[in-house]
Design a protein around this motif. Structure first.
Motif, PDB file in Angstrom:
ATOM      1  N   TYR A   1       2.155   1.713  -3.565  1.00 22.31           N
ATOM      2  CA  TYR A   1       1.088   2.171  -4.460  1.00 22.31           C
ATOM      3  C   TYR A   1       0.750   3.634  -4.215  1.00 22.31           C
ATOM      4  O   TYR A   1       0.506   4.392  -5.162  1.00 22.31           O
ATOM      5  N   THR A   2       0.745   4.049  -2.961  1.00 21.78           N
ATOM      6  CA  THR A   2       0.505   5.452  -2.641  1.00 21.78           C
ATOM      7  C   THR A   2       1.598   6.324  -3.241  1.00 21.78           C
ATOM      8  O   THR A   2       1.327   7.368  -3.840  1.00 21.78           O
TER       9      THR A   2
ATOM     10  N   GLN B   1       0.544   5.493   9.972  1.00 26.07           N
ATOM     11  CA  GLN B   1      -0.039   4.297   9.361  1.00 26.07           C
ATOM     12  C   GLN B   1       0.321   3.048  10.145  1.00 26.07           C
ATOM     13  O   GLN B   1      -0.486   2.157  10.316  1.00 26.07           O
TER      14      GLN B   1
ATOM     15  N   TRP C   1       9.429   2.592   1.593  1.00 22.84           N
ATOM     16  CA  TRP C   1       8.998   1.250   1.241  1.00 22.84           C
ATOM     17  C   TRP C   1      10.203   0.361   0.927  1.00 22.84           C
ATOM     18  O   TRP C   1      10.278  -0.766   1.388  1.00 22.84           O
TER      19      TRP C   1
ATOM     20  N   SER D   1       0.818  -1.212   0.000  1.00 20.46           N
ATOM     21  CA  SER D   1       0.000   0.000   0.000  1.00 20.46           C
ATOM     22  C   SER D   1       0.854   1.266   0.000  1.00 20.46           C
ATOM     23  O   SER D   1       0.501   2.250  -0.651  1.00 20.46           O
ATOM     24  N   LEU D   2       1.966   1.253   0.714  1.00 17.35           N
ATOM     25  CA  LEU D   2       2.859   2.415   0.733  1.00 17.35           C
ATOM     26  C   LEU D   2       3.465   2.662  -0.650  1.00 17.35           C
ATOM     27  O   LEU D   2       3.540   3.799  -1.110  1.00 17.35           O
TER      28      LEU D   2
ATOM     29  N   LEU E   1       8.091   8.390   0.519  1.00 18.09           N
ATOM     30  CA  LEU E   1       7.272   7.182   0.669  1.00 18.09           C
ATOM     31  C   LEU E   1       7.876   6.002  -0.085  1.00 18.09           C
ATOM     32  O   LEU E   1       7.932   4.883   0.427  1.00 18.09           O
TER      33      LEU E   1
ATOM     34  N   GLY F   1       1.196   6.486  -7.042  1.00 16.40           N
ATOM     35  CA  GLY F   1       0.073   7.362  -7.383  1.00 16.40           C
ATOM     36  C   GLY F   1       0.440   8.827  -7.254  1.00 16.40           C
ATOM     37  O   GLY F   1       0.096   9.649  -8.108  1.00 16.40           O
ATOM     38  N   LEU F   2       1.180   9.167  -6.194  1.00 15.68           N
ATOM     39  CA  LEU F   2       1.614  10.548  -6.003  1.00 15.68           C
ATOM     40  C   LEU F   2       2.645  10.970  -7.048  1.00 15.68           C
ATOM     41  O   LEU F   2       2.661  12.122  -7.476  1.00 15.68           O
TER      42      LEU F   2
ATOM     43  N   TYR G   1       3.768  10.367   8.187  1.00 15.04           N
ATOM     44  CA  TYR G   1       2.635   9.648   7.608  1.00 15.04           C
ATOM     45  C   TYR G   1       2.786   8.140   7.816  1.00 15.04           C
ATOM     46  O   TYR G   1       1.842   7.472   8.234  1.00 15.04           O
ATOM     47  N   THR G   2       3.955   7.605   7.530  1.00 18.23           N
ATOM     48  CA  THR G   2       4.149   6.153   7.681  1.00 18.23           C
ATOM     49  C   THR G   2       4.120   5.758   9.147  1.00 18.23           C
ATOM     50  O   THR G   2       3.643   4.677   9.475  1.00 18.23           O
TER      51      THR G   2
ATOM     52  N   SER H   1       6.439  12.074  -1.925  1.00 16.22           N
ATOM     53  CA  SER H   1       6.273  10.848  -2.720  1.00 16.22           C
ATOM     54  C   SER H   1       7.589  10.070  -2.818  1.00 16.22           C
ATOM     55  O   SER H   1       7.599   8.843  -2.709  1.00 16.22           O
TER      56      SER H   1
END
Length: 124
Positions: A8-9, A119, A54, A5-6, A50, A12-13, A115-116, A47
């Motif tokens: 993919y986020t 999460q 990951w 998920s991290l 992130l 996407g960003l 953010y992480t 981004s």
């Protein structure tokens, strides 16, 4: 937090960042909106942070934050060199722009780390 998920986020960003960059180049936002460049650098730091988080997720907290910050700053410096080579920044304002851009990249990394962390605590 799910395993991918991290990532993919982050992807996407990065796609959003590319679209916003194309819009900015077409409409000259980098030259007409003083805040647009800072927003883009913060989003790039976030981004990129992130994505780096990951890839480096198996390290302990201090090492991961330091390596993520260093990796994003290397990309940020490389982009600033690119801006200099292709005269993207108006002359006379280059150093001020470079420093504020790198600070914005760093703020993005810090936001990504926060953010992480949020999460991880939600999934525990």
């Amino acid at each position: 937090m799910k395993k991918y998920s991290l990532l993919y986020t982050a992807l996407g960003l990065i796609i959003l960042l590319a679209i916003l960059n194309l819009i900015a180049l077409a409409l000259h936002f980098y030259w007409t909106l003083w805040w647009y460049d800072l927003m883009m650098h913060t989003l790039a730091g976030f981004s990129g942070g992130l994505a780096a988080l990951w890839f480096l997720r198996s390290l302990d907290n201090f090492k991961i934050i330091l390596l993520v910050l260093i990796s994003v700053m290397i990309v940020g410096v490389a982009y600033e060199v690119f801006e200099y080579i292709y005269d993207i920044v108006p002359p006379g304002n280059y150093w001020q722009d470079t420093i504020t851009d790198l600070i914005a990249d760093g703020v993005g990394v810090i936001l990504a780390c926060l953010y992480t962390r949020g999460q991880k605590s939600e999934s525990s």
